[in-house]
Write a protein that holds these residues in place. Structure first.
Motif, PDB file in Angstrom:
ATOM      1  N   VAL A 589       0.848  -1.192   0.000  1.00  0.00           N
ATOM      2  CA  VAL A 589       0.000   0.000   0.000  1.00  0.00           C
ATOM      3  C   VAL A 589       0.881   1.238   0.000  1.00  0.00           C
ATOM      4  O   VAL A 589       2.050   1.195   0.402  1.00  0.00           O
ATOM      5  CB  VAL A 589      -0.935   0.021   1.228  1.00  0.00           C
ATOM      6  CG1 VAL A 589      -1.966  -1.091   1.147  1.00  0.00           C
ATOM      7  CG2 VAL A 589      -0.130  -0.107   2.525  1.00  0.00           C
ATOM      8  N   ARG A 590       0.331   2.357  -0.468  1.00  0.00           N
ATOM      9  CA  ARG A 590       1.098   3.609  -0.486  1.00  0.00           C
ATOM     10  C   ARG A 590       0.262   4.744   0.046  1.00  0.00           C
ATOM     11  O   ARG A 590      -0.977   4.703   0.004  1.00  0.00           O
ATOM     12  CB  ARG A 590       1.615   3.908  -1.891  1.00  0.00           C
ATOM     13  CG  ARG A 590       0.549   4.164  -2.919  1.00  0.00           C
ATOM     14  CD  ARG A 590       1.139   4.416  -4.295  1.00  0.00           C
ATOM     15  NE  ARG A 590       0.142   4.178  -5.338  1.00  0.00           N
ATOM     16  CZ  ARG A 590       0.394   3.594  -6.496  1.00  0.00           C
ATOM     17  NH1 ARG A 590       1.607   3.181  -6.803  1.00  0.00           N
ATOM     18  NH2 ARG A 590      -0.570   3.434  -7.381  1.00  0.00           N
ATOM     19  N   LEU A 591       0.960   5.787   0.521  1.00  0.00           N
ATOM     20  CA  LEU A 591       0.294   6.933   1.157  1.00  0.00           C
ATOM     21  C   LEU A 591       0.720   8.217   0.449  1.00  0.00           C
ATOM     22  O   LEU A 591       1.705   8.852   0.833  1.00  0.00           O
ATOM     23  CB  LEU A 591       0.659   7.006   2.639  1.00  0.00           C
ATOM     24  CG  LEU A 591      -0.017   8.106   3.458  1.00  0.00           C
ATOM     25  CD1 LEU A 591      -1.526   7.900   3.517  1.00  0.00           C
ATOM     26  CD2 LEU A 591       0.581   8.166   4.867  1.00  0.00           C
ATOM     27  N   PRO A 592      -0.009   8.623  -0.606  1.00  0.00           N
ATOM     28  CA  PRO A 592       0.316   9.897  -1.261  1.00  0.00           C
ATOM     29  C   PRO A 592       0.070  11.063  -0.308  1.00  0.00           C
ATOM     30  O   PRO A 592      -0.738  10.973   0.610  1.00  0.00           O
ATOM     31  CB  PRO A 592      -0.646   9.937  -2.459  1.00  0.00           C
ATOM     32  CG  PRO A 592      -1.124   8.526  -2.636  1.00  0.00           C
ATOM     33  CD  PRO A 592      -1.119   7.929  -1.260  1.00  0.00           C
ATOM     34  N   SER A 593       0.748  12.157  -0.555  1.00  0.00           N
ATOM     35  CA  SER A 593       0.605  13.334   0.297  1.00  0.00           C
ATOM     36  C   SER A 593      -0.846  13.815   0.301  1.00  0.00           C
ATOM     37  O   SER A 593      -1.474  13.962  -0.745  1.00  0.00           O
ATOM     38  CB  SER A 593       1.519  14.453  -0.216  1.00  0.00           C
ATOM     39  OG  SER A 593       1.347  15.626   0.545  1.00  0.00           O
ATOM     40  N   GLY A 594      -1.381  14.029   1.501  1.00  0.00           N
ATOM     41  CA  GLY A 594      -2.725  14.545   1.646  1.00  0.00           C
ATOM     42  C   GLY A 594      -3.832  13.554   1.372  1.00  0.00           C
ATOM     43  O   GLY A 594      -5.002  13.936   1.292  1.00  0.00           O
ATOM     44  N   ALA A 595      -3.490  12.267   1.224  1.00  0.00           N
ATOM     45  CA  ALA A 595      -4.499  11.254   0.913  1.00  0.00           C
ATOM     46  C   ALA A 595      -4.468  10.151   1.962  1.00  0.00           C
ATOM     47  O   ALA A 595      -3.736  10.217   2.950  1.00  0.00           O
ATOM     48  CB  ALA A 595      -4.253  10.676  -0.481  1.00  0.00           C
ATOM     49  N   GLN A 596      -5.296   9.139   1.763  1.00  0.00           N
ATOM     50  CA  GLN A 596      -5.316   7.961   2.622  1.00  0.00           C
ATOM     51  C   GLN A 596      -4.523   6.836   1.957  1.00  0.00           C
ATOM     52  O   GLN A 596      -4.154   6.902   0.789  1.00  0.00           O
ATOM     53  CB  GLN A 596      -6.763   7.519   2.871  1.00  0.00           C
ATOM     54  CG  GLN A 596      -7.591   8.539   3.645  1.00  0.00           C
ATOM     55  CD  GLN A 596      -7.027   8.807   5.033  1.00  0.00           C
ATOM     56  OE1 GLN A 596      -6.755   7.881   5.794  1.00  0.00           O
ATOM     57  NE2 GLN A 596      -6.840  10.084   5.365  1.00  0.00           N
ATOM     58  N   TRP A 597      -4.282   5.785   2.718  1.00  0.00           N
ATOM     59  CA  TRP A 597      -3.551   4.642   2.183  1.00  0.00           C
ATOM     60  C   TRP A 597      -4.309   4.049   0.994  1.00  0.00           C
ATOM     61  O   TRP A 597      -5.527   3.889   1.030  1.00  0.00           O
ATOM     62  CB  TRP A 597      -3.364   3.575   3.256  1.00  0.00           C
ATOM     63  CG  TRP A 597      -2.360   3.953   4.305  1.00  0.00           C
ATOM     64  CD1 TRP A 597      -2.616   4.459   5.540  1.00  0.00           C
ATOM     65  CD2 TRP A 597      -0.940   3.853   4.200  1.00  0.00           C
ATOM     66  NE1 TRP A 597      -1.447   4.686   6.218  1.00  0.00           N
ATOM     67  CE2 TRP A 597      -0.399   4.318   5.425  1.00  0.00           C
ATOM     68  CE3 TRP A 597      -0.074   3.414   3.209  1.00  0.00           C
ATOM     69  CZ2 TRP A 597       0.971   4.360   5.672  1.00  0.00           C
ATOM     70  CZ3 TRP A 597       1.291   3.454   3.441  1.00  0.00           C
ATOM     71  CH2 TRP A 597       1.801   3.922   4.657  1.00  0.00           C
ATOM     72  N   GLN A 598      -3.564   3.716  -0.062  1.00  0.00           N
ATOM     73  CA  GLN A 598      -4.128   3.140  -1.273  1.00  0.00           C
ATOM     74  C   GLN A 598      -3.453   1.809  -1.580  1.00  0.00           C
ATOM     75  O   GLN A 598      -2.229   1.696  -1.464  1.00  0.00           O
ATOM     76  CB  GLN A 598      -3.929   4.093  -2.456  1.00  0.00           C
ATOM     77  CG  GLN A 598      -4.529   5.465  -2.259  1.00  0.00           C
ATOM     78  CD  GLN A 598      -4.122   6.443  -3.345  1.00  0.00           C
ATOM     79  OE1 GLN A 598      -3.311   6.112  -4.216  1.00  0.00           O
ATOM     80  NE2 GLN A 598      -4.685   7.641  -3.298  1.00  0.00           N
ATOM     81  N   LYS A 599      -4.241   0.836  -1.967  1.00  0.00           N
ATOM     82  CA  LYS A 599      -3.677  -0.481  -2.282  1.00  0.00           C
ATOM     83  C   LYS A 599      -2.945  -0.423  -3.615  1.00  0.00           C
ATOM     84  O   LYS A 599      -3.422   0.155  -4.594  1.00  0.00           O
ATOM     85  CB  LYS A 599      -4.785  -1.524  -2.333  1.00  0.00           C
ATOM     86  CG  LYS A 599      -4.264  -2.953  -2.548  1.00  0.00           C
ATOM     87  CD  LYS A 599      -5.374  -3.978  -2.461  1.00  0.00           C
ATOM     88  CE  LYS A 599      -5.915  -4.062  -1.041  1.00  0.00           C
ATOM     89  NZ  LYS A 599      -6.900  -5.169  -0.897  1.00  0.00           N
TER      90      LYS A 599
END
Length: 611
Positions: A589-599
């Motif tokens: 999973v990744r966490l872009p700036s200003g967002a929630q965790w994304q698969k």
């Protein structure tokens, strides 16, 4: 900032907001703190906006001894540039010898103050108070932060002038003392930059810039404070492995530095810098730009002057050609292992979810891997086999073959064999052998030479579990396990000269210090900036959390990463523009700036950025 100061059975408020306007708060240090009774706390200022300036009030006429004590402690937490108000609570002789810049002691709560009645009377003309608390940290004369623990206890003596009958402090505490939340309001962490002395970046002719974090007073001209600190040189911990391009004795000729309306800062220096050449001046200007851009985005160019003339001027783009910083070196790819335990990659700056095998045997062959590391120039990769026993190194080019293991461990189980490897800025490969019978930290020159045993500090308790080398090549992060506890330690890498008769140069790690003093367990970590790391761990009796930490053990400003359950591995780039990436119970999973965790993918493990 919270209520910092706690006392005994009873509490008294020693701060009164007397006036608030135009971002200024005046604090009167004149509340009652009786001369007898239980240990008292000096209440902390309620949390204020960081733009609010806080000033203390001088002692009023006929102030009691307790009001002098509380007023002095309040004045230490104000934004008075030279502590002039605090000095009004001292005798002239004490004011002349008191050196508040020598140290700051940070307590969990504000200092308690207890009057000492032994051998004294209420009507006496001298009194002693004992300041107490629980230590959290110290900031030394070099403005260097260090975590601390244990009880704080220091005496403070007061005397009453025989003529004026006014109480004053004739023996103040050493330096400055305040509670944690007052410290957070008063001080800010800033990275100043120097150059690594023994690190070149692969085949690049220029060197690495190394961040040296210090704490400056937030509302007392932090720009000028920071530049003065830069000119004085690196902190003692970092000094053995870095250099400054400023000639010894270089100092500012101006009290206040202010950028012009074109975001250009003119820095007037004394005559110590008057004879430097253009190349040296450009290095000096690069140090200034790196440091100031870390402090404020409003400086795009610096001009250095000395001896009545311009020495040089340097823009942000020109500075990047002088030295490299990990925080601006963007990776091309994110790497991880697919469901077949082979190395794959995704473009780092995209939202892609369809990885491609890397070229070469590590991505296209049949070797199954447990952990991997990719060189910072992304030309080579290293992987530890699925059972943790063997380390393989291969080029990331089509048709590249994989030879015999570069290193093997004799540990009995995968957990007792090789850690995940890490590449440094010089293209050398680091790995820990966790064999209980022969635990070692190892370095492979360019990833393929015979392993060199890295000397670690004597008395290192526990076994090294994981290794990450900073982009600057002179600092190393180690997770060390001792019994049921594990901690994150930051060490300084020192390299000796090449040995005789082709022997490899000696490499050693010095002065390990904890970056996670409040955590009982550290399960994953990664560098996430020039002086910042992201850590997955657990406090005693707590649950797993993810947080950012500074290399000096302090907590950086800003929010922690969004919560993520079941984190097993974490990776970040020193370049904050790239997302945080984790391996959890949900996969990669990744966490872009200003967002929630994304698969990213469900079936994948061991995510890493280059390094």
């Amino acid at each position: 900032m919270g209520a910092d100061r706690g006392g005994g059975a009873r509490r008294t408020s020693a701060r009164v907001v007397a006036y608030t306007a135009c971002g200024v708060v005046l604090l009167a240090g004149c509340a009652s703190m009786p001369d007898s009774g239980d240990l008292r706390g000096v209440e902390s200022t309620p949390r204020q906006d960081t733009q609010v300036r806080v000033f203390a009030m001088p002692p009023h006429e006929d102030a009691s001894s307790s009001e002098i004590v509380s007023g002095f402690l309040e004045a230490l937490t104000s934004d008075d540039p030279d502590y002039e108000i605090a000095r009004k609570y001292l005798t002239k002789e004490a004011s002349d010898t008191w050196r508040p810049q020598l140290s700051t002691t940070v307590l969990a709560d504000g200092p308690g103050a207890d009057v000492d009645r032994v051998g004294g009377r209420e009507e006496a003309d001298d009194l002693s108070y004992t300041l107490t608390g629980t230590k959290v940290a110290t900031v030394d004369a070099q403005q260097s932060y260090a975590s601390a623990a244990g009880d704080y206890s220091e005496s403070m003596h007061l005397t009453r002038d025989k003529k004026t009958k006014q109480w004053r402090i004739d023996v103040p505490p050493r330096g400055v003392v305040m509670g944690k939340s007052d410290f957070q309001r008063n001080y800010m962490s800033v990275d100043k930059y120097y150059f690594a002395t023994s690190t070149t970046l692969g085949t690049s002719p220029h060197t690495a810039a190394v961040a040296d974090p210090v704490y400056v007073r937030r509302n007392v001209d932090p720009m000028t404070q920071t530049v003065r600190s830069l000119l004085k040189g690196p902190t003692s911990w970092l000094n053995p492995v870095v250099r400054s391009s400023f000639p010894t004795g270089t100092a500012l000729k101006k009290d206040v530095l202010t950028p012009d309306d074109q975001n250009r800062l003119t820095v007037p220096l004394n005559d110590k810098a008057a004879r430097v050449g253009l190349a040296k001046c450009n290095e000096m200007a690069a140090q200034l730009l790196f440091t100031l851009q870390n402090l404020t985005p409003t400086v795009d160019e610096v001009e250095l002057r000395a001896g009545g003339r311009q020495l040089c001027a340097l823009t942000e783009d020109d500075a990047e050609a002088v030295a490299a910083r990990g925080s601006v070196e963007r990776a091309d790819y994110l790497y991880f292992l697919d469901d077949k335990h082979r190395l794959v990659r995704l473009a780092a700056a995209t939202n892609g979810t369809n990885p491609d095998p890397v070229p070469g045997a590590l991505g296209e062959g049949d070797r199954q891997l447990e952990s991997i590391a990719v060189a910072r120039d992304e030309s080579m990769a290293a992987g530890v086999g699925l059972d943790g026993r063997n380390l393989y190194v291969g080029a990331l080019v089509a048709d590249a073959q994989l030879g015999e293991p570069e290193l093997s461990s004799a540990g009995g189980t995968p957990e007792e064999r090789l850690s995940a490897p890490s590449w440094d800025a010089q293209g050398d490969l680091w790995v820990a052998d966790r064999d209980p019978d022969n635990p070692r930290l190892l370095l492979l020159k360019e990833g393929v030479d015979d392993p060199v045993v890295v000397k670690t500090p004597p008395g290192l308790e526990g076994r090294i579990e994981s290794v990450r080398v900073a982009a600057d090549g002179v600092r190393i992060a180690l997770v060390v396990k001792d019994g049921d506890e594990s901690s994150l330690l930051i060490g300084r890498i020192e390299r000796g000269d090449d040995g005789k008769a082709g022997e490899p140069a000696a490499v050693s790690v010095h002065e390990l210090r904890s970056a996670t003093p409040t955590l009982e367990e550290v399960s994953a970590m990664s560098w996430a900036g020039d002086s910042r790391l992201v850590v997955v761990g657990r406090e005693k009796g707590g649950v797993q959390t993810m947080r950012y930490v500074q290399v000096d053990g302090s907590t950086p400003e800003g929010p922690a990463p969004a919560a993520l359950s079941g984190v097993k591995e974490i990776t970040a780039s020193e370049d904050a523009r790239l997302p945080l990436v984790g391996y959890s119970e949900d996969g990669i999973v990744r966490l872009p700036s200003g967002a929630q965790w994304q698969k990213v993918v469900t079936d994948g493990t061991a995510p890493v950025y280059p390094g």
